[in-house]
Design an enzyme around this catalytic site. Structure first.
Site, PDB file in Angstrom:
ATOM      1  N   SER A 155       0.839  -1.201   0.000  1.00  0.00           N
ATOM      2  CA  SER A 155       0.000   0.000   0.000  1.00  0.00           C
ATOM      3  C   SER A 155       0.871   1.247   0.000  1.00  0.00           C
ATOM      4  O   SER A 155       1.978   1.244   0.571  1.00  0.00           O
ATOM      5  CB  SER A 155      -0.852  -0.021   1.277  1.00  0.00           C
ATOM      6  OG  SER A 155      -1.436   1.236   1.506  1.00  0.00           O
ATOM      7  N   TYR A 196      -1.088  -1.145  10.639  1.00  0.00           N
ATOM      8  CA  TYR A 196      -1.397  -1.681   9.302  1.00  0.00           C
ATOM      9  C   TYR A 196      -0.236  -1.389   8.340  1.00  0.00           C
ATOM     10  O   TYR A 196       0.267  -2.273   7.645  1.00  0.00           O
ATOM     11  CB  TYR A 196      -2.703  -1.065   8.787  1.00  0.00           C
ATOM     12  CG  TYR A 196      -2.945  -1.343   7.322  1.00  0.00           C
ATOM     13  CD1 TYR A 196      -3.270  -2.614   6.875  1.00  0.00           C
ATOM     14  CD2 TYR A 196      -2.833  -0.319   6.364  1.00  0.00           C
ATOM     15  CE1 TYR A 196      -3.475  -2.876   5.520  1.00  0.00           C
ATOM     16  CE2 TYR A 196      -3.035  -0.566   5.016  1.00  0.00           C
ATOM     17  CZ  TYR A 196      -3.352  -1.849   4.598  1.00  0.00           C
ATOM     18  OH  TYR A 196      -3.551  -2.103   3.261  1.00  0.00           O
ATOM     19  N   LYS A 240       2.623  -3.991   6.408  1.00  0.00           N
ATOM     20  CA  LYS A 240       2.951  -4.080   4.971  1.00  0.00           C
ATOM     21  C   LYS A 240       4.455  -3.905   4.751  1.00  0.00           C
ATOM     22  O   LYS A 240       5.069  -4.644   3.975  1.00  0.00           O
ATOM     23  CB  LYS A 240       2.179  -3.008   4.187  1.00  0.00           C
ATOM     24  CG  LYS A 240       0.665  -3.239   4.146  1.00  0.00           C
ATOM     25  CD  LYS A 240       0.318  -4.458   3.337  1.00  0.00           C
ATOM     26  CE  LYS A 240      -1.165  -4.748   3.328  1.00  0.00           C
ATOM     27  NZ  LYS A 240      -1.498  -6.046   2.743  1.00  0.00           N
TER      28      LYS A 240
END
Ligand code: NAD
Ligand code: UD1
Length: 346
Positions: free
Chosen positions: A126, A150, A154
């Site tokens: 992302s 989050y 990643k």
């Protein structure tokens, strides 16, 4: 014999659009999903749209033996790894759940791939790995400084992938850093099906248009942007899906004689930013609906503006996004109108 691909999280929003494109391009597809944020009906619709069948395995990516079994029975030569949790705010409240699902899940997948000698992987990363922009557009060499569990989950998986490629010259891995995926398949049969109140702009706007919500809250109109509202690089989910097929093509080219594996980290965006007000105007145009809105205070943690430099994806994959903002809105609206409660039976 056609190439077989294992897709984790293939029933989800981006996964479902990618699986449809894979089937349409002639690949054999096996989906592994635990349906924690999706509905099996998406897979029925993909089969209907493609006129082909896929193999579905209900399993958690943290279950190594289930993944080994899935890789063996599918005889997959590559994996596209979508399975993961994706709500930034939730990750702040439940960090361990996010690291377990996203990081441990990816480690188990890599372990299963190693056991089965599967060396090709495309991973969903992302733009959030970049954190606050030091310069725009973001290029892939922008420092990684995620600001949420989050985002960290990643960038940790990206690091594991880089180190794995360095240790095994047969590995061919790509990490695709998505900007803001929106839109739906033009059939209106598959699309984004958020649970509860949507956090993201397009699903919220669509629910206002259909009358499920009274008005859109515009989170801040005092940013240093042309009209004061936040600017993002929205990308049509079908363009995004196609980037995965181009990544498989690029990774299928035989390894160089350098003795090194291949690791590609690529931005997947359009390169153009649109403000909240521009998105709202495009959605009104596409839907013909009024869509009331109110300007509110800034949302904590939001960045004024960010967008991709997508040149590296063009060079390495021969991929560029082609669908316009109005198409993104028209396709979102067709999906929302035809499926006001998403895949319903949830
Ligand atoms: P989604 O929630 O619609 O799809 C994820 C799928 O993975 C769902 O079907 C879910 O049931 C499944 N899943 C989750 N955890 C699993 C597990 N442990 N085992 C098996 N299946 C599991 O999300 P999406 O929007 O399609 O996103 C796909 C990927 O792309 C995610 O990794 C996400 O972090 C990443 N991503 C999404 C966006 C976005 O805005 N949608 C942006 C950047 C990156
Ligand atoms: C969010 C995630 C990001 C993820 C992306 C995927 C955060 C901090 N970031 O980013 O990790 O990759 O979604 O699409 O959650 N807006 C409104 N009203 C709304 C909703 C949004 O005005 O009801 C505005 C926001 O302030 C922002 C823009 O719309 O300016 C886009 O918001 P959103 O869709 O949530 O995406 P991001 O904030 O880019």
């Amino acid at each position: 014999m056609s190439t077989s691909i294992l897709v984790t999280g293939g029933a989800g929003y981006i996964g479902s659009h990618t699986v449809l494109e894979l089937l349409s391009a002639g690949y054999e597809v096996t989906v592994v999903d635990n349906f924690c944020n999706s509905h099996p009906e998406a897979l029925n619709r993909i089969e209907h749209l493609s006129g082909r069948s896929l193999r579905r395995i209900e399993a958690d990516v943290r279950d190594t033996s289930a993944l080994v079994n899935a890789l063996r029975i599918s005889n997959a030569s590559a994996v596209i790894h979508f399975a993961g949790l994706k709500a930034v705010g939730e990750s702040v409240l439940q960090p361990q759940r996010y690291y377990d699902n996203n990081v441990v899940g990816s480690l188990r997948l890599l372990e299963a791939m190693a056991q089965c000698e599967v060396k090709t992987l495309v991973f969903s990363s992302s733009a959030t790995v970049y954190g606050s922009p030091l310069s725009l557009p973001y290029r892939e060499d922008h420092p990684l400084a995620p600001t949420s569990p989050y985002g960290h989950s990643k960038s940790m998986v990206e690091q594991v992938m880089r180190d794995t490629v360095a240790s095994d010259a047969a590995c061919r891995f790509a990490t695709l850093r998505y900007f803001n995926p929106v839109g739906a398949h033009s059939s209106g049969l598959i699309g984004e099906d958020p649970q509860g109140v949507p956090n993201n702009l397009l699903p919220f706007v669509a629910q206002v248009a259909i009358g499920k919500r009274e008005h859109l809250n515009i989170w801040g109109a005092d940013y240093d942007t042309p009209d004061g509202t936040g600017v993002r690089d929205y990308i049509h989910v079908v363009d995004l899906a196609l980037a995965h097929l181009r990544a498989l093509d690029a990774l299928a080219i035989p390894p160089s004689k350098t003795g090194k594996g291949q690791y590609l980290a690529l931005n997947i965006g359009t390169g153009k930013g649109y403000s909240v007000l521009e998105v709202l105007a495009a959605f009104r145009e596409a839907s013909g609906m009024p869509i009331p809105s109110r300007i509110q205070a800034r949302r904590p943690g939001d960045i004024a503006s960010y967008y991709a430099d997508p040149a590296k994806a063009k060079t390495h994959l021969g991929w560029v996004a082609t669908r316009s903002l109005v198409e993104m809105c028209a396709d979102t609206w067709r999906w929302q109108k035809g499926n006001p409660d998403g895949y319903q039976q949830r």
